[in-house]
Design a protein around this motif. Sequence first.
Motif, short mmCIF file in Angstrom:
data_model
loop_
_atom_site.label_atom_id
_atom_site.label_comp_id
_atom_site.label_asym_id
_atom_site.label_seq_id
_atom_site.Cartn_x
_atom_site.Cartn_y
_atom_site.Cartn_z
N HIS A 235 10.59 -29.98 -35.03
CA HIS A 235 11.45 -29.12 -35.83
C HIS A 235 12.37 -29.94 -36.73
O HIS A 235 12.53 -29.63 -37.92
N LYS A 238 10.58 -31.18 -39.74
CA LYS A 238 10.39 -30.16 -40.78
C LYS A 238 11.70 -29.90 -41.53
O LYS A 238 11.69 -29.69 -42.74
N LEU A 286 11.21 -23.64 -43.84
CA LEU A 286 10.57 -24.89 -43.43
C LEU A 286 9.16 -25.00 -44.01
O LEU A 286 8.45 -24.00 -44.11
N ASP A 289 3.60 -28.02 -43.50
CA ASP A 289 3.19 -29.39 -43.20
C ASP A 289 4.25 -30.33 -43.78
O ASP A 289 4.35 -30.48 -45.00
N PRO A 290 5.06 -30.95 -42.93
CA PRO A 290 6.13 -31.83 -43.45
C PRO A 290 5.62 -33.14 -44.02
O PRO A 290 6.40 -33.90 -44.59
#
Length: 367
Positions: A235, A238, A286, A289-290
């Motif tokens: 988390h 992200k 968010l 896909d970070p």
Amino acid sequence: MVKMSLLNTTGREKGSSLSFPLTPARYRAYVHGKHQDVVERRIAAAQGAAAQLGSTGSIPWDDIRAAYARPARSARKSYAAALGTALGLFAFLWIAAIGLAVLSVAYERGLPNTSRQEHKPLFATQAEKDRFRSQSLAIGATCAGAALLGTALNRHIELFLGFPTRPTDKLITSALELVPACAEVATAPPGSARADALNSVNRGATLLQQEIARSARKRGGIRHFGGDGSLLTAHARKVRAALAEELSRVVSEREEAARTLGGHALHIATAQAQSRYGMLLVPEALPADPGPDTVDGHSMVKVLAIGAVAALAALPVVLMIGASGSAVLFATLAVFVVAAVVSAAVTGDLHRLGPLVRTVRGDRNSG
């Protein structure tokens, strides 16, 4: 609520100036009053900036204030907590200092250049042992004084700079200080003022990303967290990606991106203050896909520093047991690697050693 505000204001007025004769209780009230003054100025600046950005929704400012409230404990408990910190610092300083002293004696006697067959003891006479024992006591006393002074100085710095009670909540401070920077960049006129504002918001957002990563590694400050810590780490990754995305938009869609970034900072500060570590931003904000995570330089420096300290502490022991030549280098290097790996595993940074290993091996392009 009005009554509580009046009480808080009165408390700050009483504690914001020194009164004589000076007693420990009065000095503590003065220091805590200064801390509260800094916190209130920071929150007031964030409130004004939030109004400029249009983020005047239901922001629980009292919850944010609560993160800065000092625990109500007796002077004895405060001194006991400070003493525990001082003891840890003293142990670190004393081990490092004694290790350097033994290393100095060893080099004076030429022990690293002595073969195993020609091994000489570290102390040739009883007089040398007695002299080193006296030096060790002097070193210990100096380290104890330095530890106590360092702990007291660090404690005062935290209070005068308005730090929150828990170390992981420092990201609240970073988030609150980012909001005025966002308001400034949204309204700054062209020229040097806008360039300075862009630099300021970049520094603030970068610092906030680092604090988010640090809080996630420490599971929000929850000791022996029994849940799935990887969810908090994912988390946080992200959230950092969302901040980076808006920071990139600031140089193309300045006003809109600054308002969005400021809103993110307010939401993050609120969620952290309310201990919602797994919901710093809502899922809609968010990215799915970070992208690849970047190596956190601060965590890597800490891991390598722990390995270096362990190797330094092990070096005198290695010399005392008669190791010489390449054996000394191999033993200390082994201690360094083991300590760094264990430290990385404990802090959740084990995966960050991969890029470093590939860099050392020279195969940076390997997957």
